[in-house]
Enzyme design. Structure first.
Site, PDB file in Angstrom:
ATOM      1  N   GLU A  67      18.325   4.225  16.234  1.00 53.93           N
ATOM      2  CA  GLU A  67      17.574   3.785  15.050  1.00 53.93           C
ATOM      3  C   GLU A  67      18.275   4.213  13.766  1.00 53.93           C
ATOM      4  O   GLU A  67      18.665   5.366  13.603  1.00 53.93           O
ATOM      5  CB  GLU A  67      16.142   4.341  15.074  1.00 53.93           C
ATOM      6  CG  GLU A  67      15.349   3.866  13.857  1.00 53.93           C
ATOM      7  CD  GLU A  67      13.850   3.953  14.019  1.00 53.93           C
ATOM      8  OE1 GLU A  67      13.356   3.747  15.142  1.00 53.93           O
ATOM      9  OE2 GLU A  67      13.171   4.220  13.014  1.00 53.93           O
ATOM     10  N   ASP A 142      15.600  -0.270   2.991  1.00 60.47           N
ATOM     11  CA  ASP A 142      15.369  -0.424   1.549  1.00 60.47           C
ATOM     12  C   ASP A 142      15.683  -1.863   1.148  1.00 60.47           C
ATOM     13  O   ASP A 142      16.785  -2.341   1.391  1.00 60.47           O
ATOM     14  CB  ASP A 142      16.275   0.544   0.781  1.00 60.47           C
ATOM     15  CG  ASP A 142      15.987   1.989   1.148  1.00 60.47           C
ATOM     16  OD1 ASP A 142      14.880   2.459   0.857  1.00 60.47           O
ATOM     17  OD2 ASP A 142      16.866   2.638   1.749  1.00 60.47           O
ATOM     18  N   LYS A 146      16.088  -6.075  -6.768  1.00 60.87           N
ATOM     19  CA  LYS A 146      16.767  -6.762  -7.874  1.00 60.87           C
ATOM     20  C   LYS A 146      18.028  -7.464  -7.393  1.00 60.87           C
ATOM     21  O   LYS A 146      18.771  -6.905  -6.586  1.00 60.87           O
ATOM     22  CB  LYS A 146      17.129  -5.746  -8.962  1.00 60.87           C
ATOM     23  CG  LYS A 146      15.925  -5.190  -9.665  1.00 60.87           C
ATOM     24  CD  LYS A 146      16.328  -4.217 -10.751  1.00 60.87           C
ATOM     25  CE  LYS A 146      15.082  -3.644 -11.402  1.00 60.87           C
ATOM     26  NZ  LYS A 146      15.339  -2.345 -12.003  1.00 60.87           N
ATOM     27  N   ASP A 178       8.808  -5.725   5.448  1.00 64.68           N
ATOM     28  CA  ASP A 178       7.579  -6.260   4.853  1.00 64.68           C
ATOM     29  C   ASP A 178       7.908  -7.014   3.556  1.00 64.68           C
ATOM     30  O   ASP A 178       7.030  -7.286   2.751  1.00 64.68           O
ATOM     31  CB  ASP A 178       6.547  -5.149   4.581  1.00 64.68           C
ATOM     32  CG  ASP A 178       7.043  -4.104   3.596  1.00 64.68           C
ATOM     33  OD1 ASP A 178       8.218  -4.188   3.170  1.00 64.68           O
ATOM     34  OD2 ASP A 178       6.269  -3.194   3.246  1.00 64.68           O
ATOM     35  N   THR A 214       4.542   1.649  11.227  1.00 66.61           N
ATOM     36  CA  THR A 214       5.124   2.726  10.422  1.00 66.61           C
ATOM     37  C   THR A 214       4.317   2.873   9.124  1.00 66.61           C
ATOM     38  O   THR A 214       3.518   2.009   8.775  1.00 66.61           O
ATOM     39  CB  THR A 214       6.593   2.457  10.048  1.00 66.61           C
ATOM     40  OG1 THR A 214       6.609   1.442   9.054  1.00 66.61           O
ATOM     41  CG2 THR A 214       7.419   2.047  11.235  1.00 66.61           C
ATOM     42  N   LYS A 215       4.611   3.966   8.435  1.00 67.41           N
ATOM     43  CA  LYS A 215       3.974   4.248   7.154  1.00 67.41           C
ATOM     44  C   LYS A 215       4.188   3.086   6.179  1.00 67.41           C
ATOM     45  O   LYS A 215       3.284   2.636   5.496  1.00 67.41           O
ATOM     46  CB  LYS A 215       4.627   5.518   6.599  1.00 67.41           C
ATOM     47  CG  LYS A 215       3.925   6.164   5.463  1.00 67.41           C
ATOM     48  CD  LYS A 215       4.688   7.401   5.031  1.00 67.41           C
ATOM     49  CE  LYS A 215       5.379   7.150   3.714  1.00 67.41           C
ATOM     50  NZ  LYS A 215       6.425   8.100   3.385  1.00 67.41           N
ATOM     51  N   PHE A 216       5.426   2.569   6.162  1.00 64.46           N
ATOM     52  CA  PHE A 216       5.763   1.500   5.230  1.00 64.46           C
ATOM     53  C   PHE A 216       5.025   0.208   5.576  1.00 64.46           C
ATOM     54  O   PHE A 216       4.629  -0.539   4.705  1.00 64.46           O
ATOM     55  CB  PHE A 216       7.276   1.261   5.215  1.00 64.46           C
ATOM     56  CG  PHE A 216       7.987   2.283   4.390  1.00 64.46           C
ATOM     57  CD1 PHE A 216       8.325   2.026   3.070  1.00 64.46           C
ATOM     58  CD2 PHE A 216       8.295   3.523   4.919  1.00 64.46           C
ATOM     59  CE1 PHE A 216       8.952   2.975   2.295  1.00 64.46           C
ATOM     60  CE2 PHE A 216       8.932   4.478   4.156  1.00 64.46           C
ATOM     61  CZ  PHE A 216       9.260   4.204   2.837  1.00 64.46           C
ATOM     62  N   GLU A 217       4.819   0.023   6.874  1.00 64.08           N
ATOM     63  CA  GLU A 217       4.121  -1.178   7.302  1.00 64.08           C
ATOM     64  C   GLU A 217       2.644  -1.107   6.906  1.00 64.08           C
ATOM     65  O   GLU A 217       2.069  -2.080   6.421  1.00 64.08           O
ATOM     66  CB  GLU A 217       4.235  -1.297   8.821  1.00 64.08           C
ATOM     67  CG  GLU A 217       3.691  -2.584   9.363  1.00 64.08           C
ATOM     68  CD  GLU A 217       4.185  -2.812  10.762  1.00 64.08           C
ATOM     69  OE1 GLU A 217       4.746  -1.879  11.362  1.00 64.08           O
ATOM     70  OE2 GLU A 217       4.020  -3.929  11.263  1.00 64.08           O
TER      71      GLU A 217
HETATM   72  C1  LIG Z   1      12.357   2.285   3.155  1.00 67.41           C
HETATM   73  S1  LIG Z   1      12.798   3.640   4.157  1.00 67.41           S
HETATM   74  C2  LIG Z   1      12.087   3.245   5.754  1.00 67.41           C
HETATM   75  C3  LIG Z   1      11.960   4.434   6.664  1.00 67.41           C
HETATM   76  C4  LIG Z   1      11.412   4.171   8.076  1.00 67.41           C
HETATM   77  N1  LIG Z   1      12.296   3.307   8.836  1.00 67.41           N
HETATM   78  C5  LIG Z   1      10.013   3.625   8.033  1.00 67.41           C
HETATM   79  O1  LIG Z   1       9.812   2.470   8.408  1.00 67.41           O
HETATM   80  O2  LIG Z   1       9.094   4.365   7.627  1.00 67.41           O
HETATM   81  C6  LIG Z   1      14.531   3.382   4.432  1.00 67.41           C
HETATM   82  C7  LIG Z   1      15.223   4.616   4.941  1.00 67.41           C
HETATM   83  O3  LIG Z   1      16.552   4.306   5.289  1.00 67.41           O
HETATM   84  C8  LIG Z   1      17.394   5.380   4.911  1.00 67.41           C
HETATM   85  N2  LIG Z   1      18.760   4.835   4.774  1.00 67.41           N
HETATM   86  C9  LIG Z   1      19.188   3.871   3.922  1.00 67.41           C
HETATM   87  N3  LIG Z   1      20.483   3.589   4.102  1.00 67.41           N
HETATM   88  C10 LIG Z   1      20.907   4.407   5.103  1.00 67.41           C
HETATM   89  C11 LIG Z   1      22.158   4.592   5.729  1.00 67.41           C
HETATM   90  N4  LIG Z   1      23.231   3.875   5.372  1.00 67.41           N
HETATM   91  N5  LIG Z   1      22.257   5.511   6.704  1.00 67.41           N
HETATM   92  C12 LIG Z   1      21.164   6.244   7.078  1.00 67.41           C
HETATM   93  N6  LIG Z   1      19.949   6.115   6.518  1.00 67.41           N
HETATM   94  C13 LIG Z   1      19.818   5.201   5.539  1.00 67.41           C
HETATM   95  C14 LIG Z   1      16.779   5.905   3.636  1.00 67.41           C
HETATM   96  O4  LIG Z   1      17.145   7.239   3.368  1.00 67.41           O
HETATM   97  C15 LIG Z   1      15.287   5.761   3.934  1.00 67.41           C
HETATM   98  O5  LIG Z   1      14.750   6.918   4.512  1.00 67.41           O
END
Ligand SMILES: C[S@@+](CC[C@H](N)C(=O)[O-])C[C@H]1O[C@@H](n2cnc3c(N)ncnc32)[C@H](O)[C@@H]1O
Length: 236
Positions: A67, A142, A146, A178, A214-217
């Site tokens: 993951e 993420d 933009k 989402d 997930t939390k984000f969902e």
């Molecule tokens: C919007 S959060 C979603 C977290 C989790 N998957 C969830 O659904 O709750 C995106 C996560 O991806 C991580 N992330 C972004 N680019 C990454 C990369 N190149 N390598 C490792 N982690 C990364 C960020 O630090 C962040 O914690």
């Protein structure tokens, strides 16, 4: 020189490496720091270790799920607990998230999980053996809303090709978001990428049982957003 600039050309010109994240500040809680201290020696993997031997790392041969960007690790740990017959690897750049993940793994008594605190793009390229993974998961990456930031989205042709190289033949790349525009972007890129077949009848799949909310969902639901799951299998 910033972290994103690397010496490159002999004339001294530099290229800027575009990353999919901005390193967030944030300190670990005491509990997270303690979990790191206690569990990092057995559960932590380092970029410096280079290409890893998965059988050696887990002490057994079993299907491997990887993951990318697990956040605080809640769903990853729950999945590892629910499928003890599989080996799980998580990659996250946010230190407190890694600490939280190890804390939760301890709480659920999870033994089949190893984690990296590093950029997943580099870990895929430098550490994961080719054709070794059964499933790659990318949940709620993420979205970089933009337009001028779209180049930071992790789902790009080069990244998709790297994921394909690491999957076994028939292994799957599972994404969820989402953010509708990102879902469309993912779908377009995956349809164009060589060597993948969409497992959906049409475009998206319903959330599979193995992926917990997930939390984000949950947040997305509250905001009235939809959630889109894509599962593509490596076919070449
Ligand atoms: C919007 S959060 C979603 C977290 C989790 N998957 C969830 O659904 O709750 C995106 C996560 O991806 C991580 N992330 C972004 N680019 C990454 C990369 N190149 N390598 C490792 N982690 C990364 C960020 O630090 C962040 O914690």
């Amino acid at each position: 020189m910033t972290e994103e600039q690397k010496p490159d050309l002999p004339e001294g010109k530099r290229i800027r490496k575009i990353r999919s994240y901005v390193k967030r500040e944030g300190r670990m809680t005491k509990g997270q720091a303690r979990a790191m201290e206690v569990y990092w020696p057995t559960m932590g993997l380092e970029h410096d270790m280079g290409r890893i031997d998965l059988t050696q790392v887990f002490g057994r041969e079993a299907p491997v799920v990887l993951e990318i960007g697990f956040g605080m690790g809640k769903s990853l740990v729950e999945m590892a607990a629910a499928e003890p017959e599989k080996n799980f690897i998580g990659i996250e750049v946010h230190g407190p998230g890694v600490g939280a993940c190890l804390m939760y793994a301890e709480e659920l008594g999870v033994k089949n999980l190893r984690v990296y605190e590093h950029d997943a793009v580099e870990i895929l390229g430098d550490c994961i053996p080719d054709a070794s993974l059964d499933r790659v998961q990318l949940y709620f990456p993420d979205p970089w809303h933009k337009k001028r930031h779209h180049k930071r989205r992790i789902v790009q042709p080069e990244f998709i090709e790297s994921v394909r190289n690491k999957l076994k033949m028939g292994g799957v790349f599972h994404m969820a978001t989402d953010w509708e525009h990102y879902a469309e972007h993912m779908l377009e890129e995956m349809n164009e990428a060589p060597g993948f077949t969409n497992t959906a009848d049409k475009d998206f799949v319903p959330r599979p049982d193995f992926r917990p909310l997930t939390k984000f969902e949950a947040r997305g639901h509250r905001l009235g957003h939809g959630v889109w799951d894509l599962i593509f299998a490596r076919s070449k």
